[in-house]
Design a protein around this motif. Structure first.
Motif, short mmCIF file in Angstrom:
data_model
loop_
_atom_site.label_atom_id
_atom_site.label_comp_id
_atom_site.label_asym_id
_atom_site.label_seq_id
_atom_site.Cartn_x
_atom_site.Cartn_y
_atom_site.Cartn_z
N PHE A 1 105.03 -106.58 75.13
CA PHE A 1 104.39 -106.39 76.42
C PHE A 1 103.85 -104.96 76.42
O PHE A 1 104.59 -104.00 76.61
CB PHE A 1 105.39 -106.58 77.56
CG PHE A 1 105.83 -108.00 77.75
CD1 PHE A 1 105.08 -108.87 78.51
CD2 PHE A 1 107.00 -108.46 77.17
CE1 PHE A 1 105.48 -110.19 78.69
CE2 PHE A 1 107.41 -109.77 77.35
CZ PHE A 1 106.65 -110.64 78.10
N THR A 2 102.55 -104.82 76.13
CA THR A 2 101.94 -103.50 76.05
C THR A 2 100.57 -103.56 76.71
O THR A 2 99.66 -104.22 76.20
CB THR A 2 101.77 -103.04 74.59
OG1 THR A 2 103.02 -103.19 73.90
CG2 THR A 2 101.32 -101.60 74.53
N PRO A 3 100.37 -102.88 77.82
CA PRO A 3 99.07 -102.94 78.51
C PRO A 3 97.97 -102.28 77.68
O PRO A 3 98.21 -101.32 76.94
CB PRO A 3 99.32 -102.15 79.80
CG PRO A 3 100.81 -102.14 79.98
CD PRO A 3 101.37 -102.12 78.59
N PRO A 4 96.74 -102.78 77.80
CA PRO A 4 95.60 -102.11 77.19
C PRO A 4 95.22 -100.88 78.00
O PRO A 4 95.70 -100.70 79.13
CB PRO A 4 94.50 -103.16 77.25
CG PRO A 4 94.82 -103.91 78.52
CD PRO A 4 96.32 -103.95 78.60
N VAL A 5 94.35 -100.04 77.45
CA VAL A 5 93.83 -98.93 78.25
C VAL A 5 92.63 -99.39 79.07
O VAL A 5 92.28 -98.79 80.08
CB VAL A 5 93.45 -97.71 77.38
CG1 VAL A 5 94.66 -97.17 76.66
CG2 VAL A 5 92.34 -98.05 76.39
N ALA A 6 91.98 -100.48 78.62
CA ALA A 6 90.84 -101.03 79.37
C ALA A 6 90.52 -102.42 78.83
O ALA A 6 90.77 -102.73 77.66
CB ALA A 6 89.62 -100.13 79.25
N VAL A 7 89.94 -103.24 79.70
CA VAL A 7 89.41 -104.55 79.31
C VAL A 7 87.94 -104.55 79.70
O VAL A 7 87.59 -104.40 80.87
CB VAL A 7 90.15 -105.70 80.02
CG1 VAL A 7 89.59 -107.05 79.56
CG2 VAL A 7 91.65 -105.62 79.79
N LEU A 8 87.06 -104.71 78.71
CA LEU A 8 85.62 -104.62 78.93
C LEU A 8 85.00 -106.00 78.65
O LEU A 8 84.91 -106.43 77.51
CB LEU A 8 85.00 -103.56 78.02
CG LEU A 8 85.68 -102.18 78.05
CD1 LEU A 8 84.97 -101.23 77.08
CD2 LEU A 8 85.67 -101.60 79.46
N ASN A 9 84.61 -106.68 79.70
CA ASN A 9 84.05 -108.02 79.58
C ASN A 9 82.53 -107.97 79.57
O ASN A 9 81.92 -107.45 80.51
CB ASN A 9 84.50 -108.88 80.76
CG ASN A 9 85.99 -109.12 80.78
OD1 ASN A 9 86.50 -109.91 80.00
ND2 ASN A 9 86.69 -108.44 81.68
N ASP A 10 81.92 -108.50 78.52
CA ASP A 10 80.47 -108.58 78.42
C ASP A 10 80.08 -110.05 78.53
O ASP A 10 80.36 -110.86 77.64
CB ASP A 10 80.01 -108.00 77.08
CG ASP A 10 78.51 -107.93 76.93
OD1 ASP A 10 77.79 -108.66 77.66
OD2 ASP A 10 78.02 -107.17 76.06
N PHE A 11 79.43 -110.41 79.64
CA PHE A 11 79.08 -111.81 79.89
C PHE A 11 78.11 -112.36 78.84
O PHE A 11 78.01 -113.58 78.66
CB PHE A 11 78.48 -111.97 81.28
CG PHE A 11 79.49 -111.85 82.40
CD1 PHE A 11 80.65 -112.61 82.39
CD2 PHE A 11 79.26 -110.99 83.46
CE1 PHE A 11 81.57 -112.52 83.43
CE2 PHE A 11 80.18 -110.90 84.51
CZ PHE A 11 81.33 -111.66 84.49
N ASN A 12 77.38 -111.49 78.17
CA ASN A 12 76.42 -111.97 77.19
C ASN A 12 77.08 -112.72 76.04
O ASN A 12 76.47 -113.60 75.42
CB ASN A 12 75.59 -110.81 76.62
CG ASN A 12 74.46 -110.41 77.55
OD1 ASN A 12 74.19 -111.09 78.53
ND2 ASN A 12 73.80 -109.31 77.25
#
Length: 383
Positions: free
Chosen positions: A171-182
């Motif tokens: 269980f380790t959180p990311p620093v960010a989640v970047l979603n690209d709809f393309n």
């Protein structure tokens, strides 16, 4: 005489889940904003081979982006291309390549691993990042509906072992989640559809209004209209985040509401040798537990029909031959072991409201399978 010294502390976690298009265009600063300011860290990219095949200019775009912002970060090495799907979680040599790269290229705790791909690749690379140097910063860039609306927004990382799904993990959180709809535009129909199962799941146990919205927009999503799919992804991601922020984000207890439909899904994936993809298995698992809820008198026949009809409109198959026999029921014991305690299964008390139970009747499970088989044959016959 006993001497006891007690330690008690809490660690706050904060990360953003972002939605964009053209993540690596020069004009888009979202990736830069995920990096620590005032430093020039190394970033090592791990990319799902399915994504790199569908987007042959991706690696070039990343390199051009890095060159343009050379004062902000350094690409540690040539991106590592890995197979997608459960193969990358079943083959232990693949996560070991990511770990080896951290050694070979000096990727330390102030560096970043940026992983681009579907949920399985995100799980695998996240696990490798978490165990290297006791934790290298992770940026997730999910590329499927399922990973954007569910798996990538959470804190879990894992690989499979001993024939069991997600046996090794953190269980380790990311620093960010970047979603690209393309990235969604190049998905095949199966992967486009599969992730919506997780939205149905969270809607059924938490929000009737969202379930109704899914019903109203199912045909548009089945036609691959992007705008309703974006809305579904953002709303589902928000609901998953809201749950994670609750009382047990690291799942110390045995209560896991977001695993509605998953006890059967995990077993079904293995029984089918992963012919059935995760989202497809979740759809079947949701249908099975919904039918079980109906057989227990918790929901009405019209409720069950609405669930089945929504899934059929989206294009899901709700039956597989692997459901028959006794192998599926063995998944209950395995799920209890995975929970690490008391068996806790989420069922439906009503549309939009879940209820937890601690035992299941084998005969009712088989009757629920029969309901799925009956619906399947009706649809095959055009009834």
């Amino acid at each position: 005489m006993n001497t006891i010294i007690e330690q008690n502390f809490s660690v706050p976690y904060r990360y953003q889940v972002c939605f964009t298009e053209n993540l690596f265009s020069i004009e888009n600063h979202l990736f830069l904003e995920a990096l620590e300011k005032g430093k020039k860290p190394k970033v090592f990219f791990v990319i799902d081979s399915g994504v790199s095949d569908s987007h042959p200019d991706l690696v070039t775009a990343i390199k051009n982006y890095s060159s343009n912002y050379s004062g902000n970060f350094i690409i540690a090495a040539e991106p590592l291309i890995v197979p997608g799907g459960e193969e990358c979680k079943n083959d232990l040599s693949i996560y070991q390549k990511v770990v080896e790269a951290t050694h070979l290229f000096g990727i330390d705790r102030h560096s970043y691993i940026a992983v681009i791909g579907g949920g399985a690749v995100l799980d695998m690379a996240g696990f490798a990042a978490a165990i290297s140097h006791r934790g290298i910063r992770l940026i997730r860039i999910p590329t499927t509906v399922l990973s954007q609306n569910d798996s990538a927004v959470g804190v879990k990382n894992s690989i499979n072992a001993f024939g069991k799904k997600n046996y090794l993990g953190t269980f380790t959180p990311p620093v960010a989640v970047l979603n690209d709809f393309n990235f969604l535009k190049t998905l095949d129909d199966r992967d486009w559809r599969a992730g919506v199962a997780e939205a149905i799941k969270v809607a059924l146990i938490k929000d009737l209004s969202f379930f109704t919205w899914l019903e109203e927009n199912a045909e548009a999503m089945a036609r691959r209209e992007i705008e309703p799919m974006k809305t579904q992804i953002i709303r589902s991601a928000q609901m998953h985040l809201d749950h994670i922020a609750g009382k047990d984000p690291f799942e110390f207890g045995s209560s896991r509401p977001l695993d509605f439909g998953h006890w059967a899904a995990h077993k079904l994936e293995h029984l089918s040798d992963f012919r059935i993809r995760h989202g497809e298995a979740v759809a079947i698992g949701i249908a099975l537990d919904s039918a079980y809820s109906f057989l227990q008198g918790r929901i009405s026949r019209s409720d069950l029909d609405r669930i089945f009809r929504l899934m059929h409109t989206l294009g899901f198959q709700l039956f597989a031959p692997e459901l028959e026999g006794d192998n599926l029921v063995k998944g209950l014991k395995e799920f209890q072991e995975h929970l690490g305690g008391q068996l806790t299964i989420m069922l439906l008390e009503a549309l939009g409201k879940g209820i937890e139970v601690h035992e299941m009747d084998e005969s009712l499970i088989h009757q629920a399978v029969d309901k799925l088989s009956e619906f399947h044959h009706q649809q095959q016959s055009g009834i």
